[in-house]
Design an enzyme around this catalytic site. Sequence first.
Site, PDB file in Angstrom:
ATOM      1  N   SER A  49       0.629  -1.016   0.412  1.00 24.60           N
ATOM      2  CA  SER A  49      -0.500  -0.058  -0.050  1.00 24.60           C
ATOM      3  C   SER A  49       1.480   0.895  -0.220  1.00 24.60           C
ATOM      4  O   SER A  49       1.808   1.230   0.611  1.00 24.60           O
ATOM      5  CB  SER A  49      -0.765   0.380   1.676  1.00 24.60           C
ATOM      6  OG  SER A  49       0.346   0.611   2.460  1.00 24.60           O
ATOM      7  N   ASP A  84      -0.564  -0.937  -4.307  1.00 26.86           N
ATOM      8  CA  ASP A  84      -1.757  -1.971  -3.585  1.00 26.86           C
ATOM      9  C   ASP A  84      -3.004  -0.217  -3.330  1.00 26.86           C
ATOM     10  O   ASP A  84      -2.107   0.410  -2.967  1.00 26.86           O
ATOM     11  CB  ASP A  84      -2.254  -2.623  -2.270  1.00 26.86           C
ATOM     12  CG  ASP A  84      -3.445  -3.359  -1.984  1.00 26.86           C
ATOM     13  OD1 ASP A  84      -4.321  -3.389  -3.173  1.00 26.86           O
ATOM     14  OD2 ASP A  84      -3.536  -3.180  -0.841  1.00 26.86           O
ATOM     15  N   HIS A 207     -10.685  -8.001  -2.970  1.00 22.71           N
ATOM     16  CA  HIS A 207     -10.143  -7.478  -1.701  1.00 22.71           C
ATOM     17  C   HIS A 207     -10.563  -7.810  -0.823  1.00 22.71           C
ATOM     18  O   HIS A 207     -11.991  -8.702  -0.218  1.00 22.71           O
ATOM     19  CB  HIS A 207      -9.866  -5.925  -2.187  1.00 22.71           C
ATOM     20  CG  HIS A 207      -9.130  -5.440  -2.841  1.00 22.71           C
ATOM     21  ND1 HIS A 207      -7.810  -4.367  -2.686  1.00 22.71           N
ATOM     22  CD2 HIS A 207      -8.924  -5.745  -4.664  1.00 22.71           C
ATOM     23  CE1 HIS A 207      -7.544  -4.667  -3.868  1.00 22.71           C
ATOM     24  NE2 HIS A 207      -8.382  -5.129  -5.184  1.00 22.71           N
ATOM     25  N   GLY A 208     -10.488  -7.251   0.404  1.00 21.55           N
ATOM     26  CA  GLY A 208     -10.817  -8.054   1.618  1.00 21.55           C
ATOM     27  C   GLY A 208     -11.126  -9.526   2.076  1.00 21.55           C
ATOM     28  O   GLY A 208     -11.598 -10.203   2.600  1.00 21.55           O
ATOM     29  N   GLY A 209      -9.867 -10.092   1.855  1.00 19.36           N
ATOM     30  CA  GLY A 209      -9.707 -11.224   2.083  1.00 19.36           C
ATOM     31  C   GLY A 209      -9.593 -12.086   3.254  1.00 19.36           C
ATOM     32  O   GLY A 209      -9.989 -13.251   3.179  1.00 19.36           O
ATOM     33  N   SER A 210      -9.140 -11.369   3.847  1.00 17.76           N
ATOM     34  CA  SER A 210      -9.090 -11.940   5.517  1.00 17.76           C
ATOM     35  C   SER A 210     -10.385 -12.069   5.669  1.00 17.76           C
ATOM     36  O   SER A 210     -11.242 -11.282   6.150  1.00 17.76           O
ATOM     37  CB  SER A 210      -8.337 -10.959   6.187  1.00 17.76           C
ATOM     38  OG  SER A 210      -7.070 -10.366   5.844  1.00 17.76           O
TER      39      SER A 210
HETATM   40  P1  13P Z   1      -7.886  -7.568   4.281  1.00 14.14           P
HETATM   41  O1  13P Z   1      -7.017  -6.929   4.850  1.00 14.14           O
HETATM   42  O2  13P Z   1      -9.287  -7.514   4.493  1.00 14.14           O
HETATM   43  O3  13P Z   1      -7.025  -8.771   4.305  1.00 14.14           O
HETATM   44  O4  13P Z   1      -7.736  -7.098   2.990  1.00 14.14           O
HETATM   45  C1  13P Z   1      -6.413  -6.679   2.130  1.00 14.14           C
HETATM   46  C2  13P Z   1      -6.606  -6.199   0.754  1.00 14.14           C
HETATM   47  O5  13P Z   1      -6.996  -5.820   0.167  1.00 14.14           O
HETATM   48  C3  13P Z   1      -5.585  -5.364   0.326  1.00 14.14           C
HETATM   49  O6  13P Z   1      -6.429  -4.578  -1.033  1.00 14.14           O
END
Ligand code: 13P
Length: 287
Positions: A49, A84, A207-210
């Site tokens: 990022s 990112d 995105h947001g895979g966590s």
């Molecule tokens: P998380 O932090 O929810 O895993 O998302 C990561 C992401 O999408 C990076 O762009």
Amino acid sequence: MLVSAKEMLDKAKAGHYAVGQYNINNLEWTKSILLAVQELNAPAILGVSEGAGKYMTGFDTVVAMVKAMDKSLGITVPIALHLDHGTYEGCKKCVEAGFTSIMFDGSSYDIDENVEKTKELVKLAHDNGLSIEAEVGSIGGEEDGVIGAGETADPDECKMIADLGVDMLAAGIGNIHGAYPPDWQGLNFDVLAAIQAKTGTMPLVLHGGSGIPDEMVRKAIDLGVSKVNVNTECQTAFAAATREYIEAGKDKEGKGFDPRKLLAPGAAAITQVTKDKATLFGSVGKA
Ligand code: 13P
């Protein structure tokens, strides 16, 4: 081996699996992820990022560290070094610094301006051999100061951006950066299917895979997702392992305060998360 993300993602799309993007913050993060994917013979994308780039003292430092580590660890699997959620200016800086892939997050602009800026950056990226990701709709939550409202992407707008020649497309489908709230409605698979129908062979990015349940991730991959981004889970795993070490008083035993010892459990936890995710995404053995 540092490469653009294009070939690995086209292969993933055709083979119905996904490549993981694992965000990095420092040397330990980078080393832990590289060792994990090399052991599993999995292609991978290192996400940076703009905030993490600044933390590591700038994009030049990031490129120098990743290139050198790729060589010194003898990494043979394909690795893309990817910006990112880049701003327009950030994208230009990363092309200059030697990244192999960029993401332009134009989701805060209206669609016409998003199209115009994306088009310009597609040319710049491709002229320099980099792959490029664009975004339509916004990813909810906050990541390194980038705040998204979480609007679901319009499939027609996705098609418009895909037609500009981007190599991968991030589309908001109810996904959120960071932890998912208990009342989260889940991913919107109808919208994902509609985007897939409009964009054909374009690798789609989740995105947001966590924190997304495994079955939902698998279903998203079945419906055309070829790249899944993971950041928060590596951070929480690192923090939990470090906390355990300190709470057990290990930093006070002998030379347990040595940073190479103190940071080792957290680094091992990042390696484990990376391995678990690569296995879930189906990218093991695909290098
Ligand atoms: P998380 O932090 O929810 O895993 O998302 C990561 C992401 O999408 C990076 O762009």
